[in-house]
Write a protein that holds these residues in place. Sequence first.
Motif, PDB file in Angstrom:
ATOM      1  N   ASN A  48       0.811  -1.222   0.000  1.00  0.00           N
ATOM      2  CA  ASN A  48       0.000   0.000   0.000  1.00  0.00           C
ATOM      3  C   ASN A  48       0.846   1.275   0.000  1.00  0.00           C
ATOM      4  O   ASN A  48       0.306   2.376   0.039  1.00  0.00           O
ATOM      5  CB  ASN A  48      -0.963  -0.008   1.187  1.00  0.00           C
ATOM      6  N   HIS A  49       2.163   1.163  -0.058  1.00  0.00           N
ATOM      7  CA  HIS A  49       3.049   2.328  -0.101  1.00  0.00           C
ATOM      8  C   HIS A  49       2.762   3.137  -1.367  1.00  0.00           C
ATOM      9  O   HIS A  49       2.454   2.572  -2.425  1.00  0.00           O
ATOM     10  CB  HIS A  49       4.507   1.837  -0.106  1.00  0.00           C
ATOM     11  N   TRP A  50       2.873   4.452  -1.280  1.00  0.00           N
ATOM     12  CA  TRP A  50       2.565   5.308  -2.425  1.00  0.00           C
ATOM     13  C   TRP A  50       3.370   4.920  -3.667  1.00  0.00           C
ATOM     14  O   TRP A  50       2.850   4.952  -4.781  1.00  0.00           O
ATOM     15  CB  TRP A  50       2.752   6.787  -2.078  1.00  0.00           C
ATOM     16  N   SER A  51       4.630   4.547  -3.506  1.00  0.00           N
ATOM     17  CA  SER A  51       5.437   4.205  -4.680  1.00  0.00           C
ATOM     18  C   SER A  51       4.921   2.939  -5.367  1.00  0.00           C
ATOM     19  O   SER A  51       4.906   2.858  -6.597  1.00  0.00           O
ATOM     20  CB  SER A  51       6.906   4.041  -4.298  1.00  0.00           C
ATOM     21  N   ARG A  52       4.486   1.972  -4.578  1.00  0.00           N
ATOM     22  CA  ARG A  52       3.899   0.756  -5.157  1.00  0.00           C
ATOM     23  C   ARG A  52       2.599   1.092  -5.879  1.00  0.00           C
ATOM     24  O   ARG A  52       2.323   0.559  -6.955  1.00  0.00           O
ATOM     25  CB  ARG A  52       3.608  -0.274  -4.073  1.00  0.00           C
ATOM     26  N   GLN A  53       1.802   1.974  -5.285  1.00  0.00           N
ATOM     27  CA  GLN A  53       0.540   2.363  -5.927  1.00  0.00           C
ATOM     28  C   GLN A  53       0.808   3.081  -7.245  1.00  0.00           C
ATOM     29  O   GLN A  53       0.111   2.846  -8.236  1.00  0.00           O
ATOM     30  CB  GLN A  53      -0.285   3.232  -4.979  1.00  0.00           C
ATOM     31  N   TRP A  54       1.816   3.953  -7.254  1.00  0.00           N
ATOM     32  CA  TRP A  54       2.143   4.656  -8.493  1.00  0.00           C
ATOM     33  C   TRP A  54       2.611   3.677  -9.562  1.00  0.00           C
ATOM     34  O   TRP A  54       2.264   3.819 -10.729  1.00  0.00           O
ATOM     35  CB  TRP A  54       3.209   5.716  -8.250  1.00  0.00           C
ATOM     36  N   ALA A  55       3.429   2.686  -9.183  1.00  0.00           N
ATOM     37  CA  ALA A  55       3.911   1.705 -10.152  1.00  0.00           C
ATOM     38  C   ALA A  55       2.750   0.912 -10.762  1.00  0.00           C
ATOM     39  O   ALA A  55       2.771   0.607 -11.954  1.00  0.00           O
ATOM     40  CB  ALA A  55       4.916   0.764  -9.492  1.00  0.00           C
ATOM     41  N   ARG A  56       1.751   0.603  -9.936  1.00  0.00           N
ATOM     42  CA  ARG A  56       0.583  -0.133 -10.442  1.00  0.00           C
ATOM     43  C   ARG A  56      -0.308   0.750 -11.315  1.00  0.00           C
ATOM     44  O   ARG A  56      -0.890   0.283 -12.289  1.00  0.00           O
ATOM     45  CB  ARG A  56      -0.237  -0.689  -9.272  1.00  0.00           C
ATOM     46  N   ALA A  57      -0.415   2.023 -10.964  1.00  0.00           N
ATOM     47  CA  ALA A  57      -1.359   2.912 -11.641  1.00  0.00           C
ATOM     48  C   ALA A  57      -0.814   3.529 -12.935  1.00  0.00           C
ATOM     49  O   ALA A  57      -1.603   3.934 -13.793  1.00  0.00           O
ATOM     50  CB  ALA A  57      -1.781   4.038 -10.693  1.00  0.00           C
ATOM     51  N   HIS A  58       0.493   3.594 -13.074  1.00  0.00           N
ATOM     52  CA  HIS A  58       1.094   4.289 -14.219  1.00  0.00           C
ATOM     53  C   HIS A  58       2.061   3.357 -14.942  1.00  0.00           C
ATOM     54  O   HIS A  58       3.090   2.988 -14.380  1.00  0.00           O
ATOM     55  CB  HIS A  58       1.840   5.546 -13.763  1.00  0.00           C
ATOM     56  N   ARG A  59       1.759   3.051 -16.188  1.00  0.00           N
ATOM     57  CA  ARG A  59       2.638   2.145 -16.947  1.00  0.00           C
ATOM     58  C   ARG A  59       4.013   2.744 -17.211  1.00  0.00           C
ATOM     59  O   ARG A  59       4.964   2.003 -17.465  1.00  0.00           O
ATOM     60  CB  ARG A  59       1.984   1.757 -18.256  1.00  0.00           C
ATOM     61  N   ASP A  60       4.131   4.075 -17.179  1.00  0.00           N
ATOM     62  CA  ASP A  60       5.428   4.703 -17.439  1.00  0.00           C
ATOM     63  C   ASP A  60       6.280   4.855 -16.172  1.00  0.00           C
ATOM     64  O   ASP A  60       7.347   5.456 -16.199  1.00  0.00           O
ATOM     65  CB  ASP A  60       5.257   6.056 -18.124  1.00  0.00           C
ATOM     66  N   HIS A  61       5.826   4.307 -15.038  1.00  0.00           N
ATOM     67  CA  HIS A  61       6.584   4.299 -13.788  1.00  0.00           C
ATOM     68  C   HIS A  61       7.173   2.899 -13.601  1.00  0.00           C
ATOM     69  O   HIS A  61       6.424   1.927 -13.477  1.00  0.00           O
ATOM     70  CB  HIS A  61       5.686   4.617 -12.596  1.00  0.00           C
ATOM     71  N   THR A  62       8.487   2.804 -13.594  1.00  0.00           N
ATOM     72  CA  THR A  62       9.138   1.511 -13.419  1.00  0.00           C
ATOM     73  C   THR A  62      10.164   1.594 -12.297  1.00  0.00           C
ATOM     74  O   THR A  62      10.669   2.673 -11.973  1.00  0.00           O
ATOM     75  CB  THR A  62       9.836   1.043 -14.711  1.00  0.00           C
ATOM     76  N   TRP A  63      10.486   0.452 -11.741  1.00  0.00           N
ATOM     77  CA  TRP A  63      11.452   0.382 -10.641  1.00  0.00           C
ATOM     78  C   TRP A  63      12.875   0.376 -11.173  1.00  0.00           C
ATOM     79  O   TRP A  63      13.172  -0.248 -12.182  1.00  0.00           O
ATOM     80  CB  TRP A  63      11.216  -0.879  -9.812  1.00  0.00           C
TER      81      TRP A  63
END
Length: 164
Positions: free
Chosen positions: A16-31
């Motif tokens: 539930n961390h914001w960074s995990r949520q962003w990675a799930r919500a935005h295809r252009d966000h990668t680790w």
Amino acid sequence: MTRFLLVPGRGVPFPNHWSRQWARAHRDHTWAPEPPGPPYVAGDRVAALNAAIAADTAAAVLIAHSAGCLTVALWAARHSGPVVGALLVTPPERDDMPRERLPFPSIAVLSRNDPHASFAYGEQLARQWGAEIHDAGPVGHLDSRSGFGPWPEGEKLVARLAAP
């Protein structure tokens, strides 16, 4: 097209961390790298970030949390690439934290009650980096344990860094 590289801290962010949520919500966000588990090995993290940045010539915005800020600062001291900005969220107090001016625009998000760094330390570090200071108020370490989950204010900061 701008790409967004999420630079994790020393541990694996909770689901539930914001960074995990962003990675799930935005295809252009990668680790960069995929969230590894402890221990934090700076050289390995910097190498992984460098590989992620070098993998594409598209502009990148770095989004770092906690020890991820150390990874970004170390990378910037040793490498260059198409980085157009960095969001540096709650950098921890560390003796090995580079303090050189960053070669790209950045915003340091600081907490008034972070258990890993005083606000004064964060302010000094941000000034040395040449980063804009964003006072997030009393938000702990701005992680799942302190109630972040969703963090729409952070998404607005990232959008500012990505704007031409």
